[in-house]
Design a protein around this motif. Structure first.
Motif, short mmCIF file in Angstrom:
data_model
loop_
_atom_site.label_atom_id
_atom_site.label_comp_id
_atom_site.label_asym_id
_atom_site.label_seq_id
_atom_site.Cartn_x
_atom_site.Cartn_y
_atom_site.Cartn_z
N TYR A 137 2.36 1.29 7.36
CA TYR A 137 1.14 1.69 6.67
C TYR A 137 -0.03 1.45 7.62
CZ TYR A 137 -1.97 2.92 2.94
OH TYR A 137 -2.89 3.58 2.17
N VAL A 138 -0.77 2.52 7.90
CA VAL A 138 -1.86 2.54 8.85
C VAL A 138 -3.19 2.54 8.09
CG1 VAL A 138 -2.96 3.98 10.62
CG2 VAL A 138 -0.47 3.84 10.50
N VAL A 139 -4.13 1.69 8.52
CA VAL A 139 -5.46 1.63 7.93
C VAL A 139 -6.48 1.70 9.07
CG1 VAL A 139 -7.09 0.27 6.55
CG2 VAL A 139 -4.65 0.14 6.06
N ARG A 140 -7.41 2.65 8.98
CA ARG A 140 -8.47 2.74 9.99
C ARG A 140 -9.52 1.67 9.71
NH1 ARG A 140 -11.88 7.94 12.22
NH2 ARG A 140 -13.12 6.72 13.72
N VAL A 141 -9.90 0.95 10.78
CA VAL A 141 -10.95 -0.05 10.71
C VAL A 141 -11.91 0.25 11.86
CG1 VAL A 141 -11.51 -2.51 10.73
CG2 VAL A 141 -9.31 -1.76 9.81
N GLY A 142 -12.91 1.06 11.59
CA GLY A 142 -13.87 1.45 12.64
C GLY A 142 -13.17 2.17 13.77
N PRO A 143 -13.26 1.65 15.01
CA PRO A 143 -12.69 2.33 16.17
C PRO A 143 -11.20 2.04 16.41
CG PRO A 143 -13.87 0.40 16.91
CD PRO A 143 -14.08 0.49 15.41
N VAL A 144 -10.56 1.35 15.47
CA VAL A 144 -9.14 1.01 15.63
C VAL A 144 -8.37 1.34 14.36
CG1 VAL A 144 -9.66 -0.86 17.26
CG2 VAL A 144 -9.36 -1.39 14.83
#
Length: 163
Positions: free
Chosen positions: A144-151
């Motif tokens: 499960y992938v979660v975007r956190v700003g630039p990462v």
């Protein structure tokens, strides 16, 4: 994310890249499979910790085998949107290494899939084959992938396919 916040976030990653956080590898987890729900919940929780604490403190928590972020076969990893790895709690890789061209045993460019999901949806599931920290063998994995700003931050469950 403001320019100042983004710059601070990236500088924190660079500070870690020169070795300030010590070894990134953590002790092997107890070998027991976790569920998709548990992987997603841990990814969402870790993303909040990364935002709240910043990379230096969050990565230390994520790599602590006595903390909640290494649980059975679950662990946190962080990749920027250009395909550079910044953190992996179980499989240490030099921070800043470009892994964009990584393929699984089936030839799938799973890092590119993770980045595409983070950019277009903000979060979601990616399936691929990866080395299980419990068995030492290649195994199906759903991350499960979660975007956190630039990462993007991800946590995956092993042996789980067909979401």
């Amino acid at each position: 994310m403001t320019l100042v916040a983004r710059t601070a976030f990236i500088l924190g990653f660079l500070w870690l890249a020169i070795g300030a956080a010590g070894p990134l590898a953590a002790a092997a987890p107890r070998c027991q499979a976790a569920s998709l729900d548990e992987a997603k919940a841990l990814a969402v929780k870790a993303a909040k910790v990364l935002v709240d604490l910043g990379p230096e403190k969050a990565f230390r928590r994520f790599s602590d085998p006595d903390d909640e972020f290494i649980d059975r076969d679950l662990y946190v990893f962080v990749i920027d949107l250009n395909g550079r790895i910044w953190f992996n709690a179980i499989f240490p890789t030099a921070p800043g290494s470009n892994i964009l061209g990584s393929r699984d045993s089936n030839g799938r460019y799973f890092i590119q899939d993770m980045i595409r999901t983070a950019r277009t949806k903000g979060e979601g599931w990616i399936e691929y084959e990866w080395l299980s920290p419990c068995t030492g063998e290649m195994s199906p994995k759903s991350a499960y992938v979660v975007r956190v700003g630039p990462v993007l931050l991800a946590v995956g469950a092993y042996g789980v396919v067909s979401l």
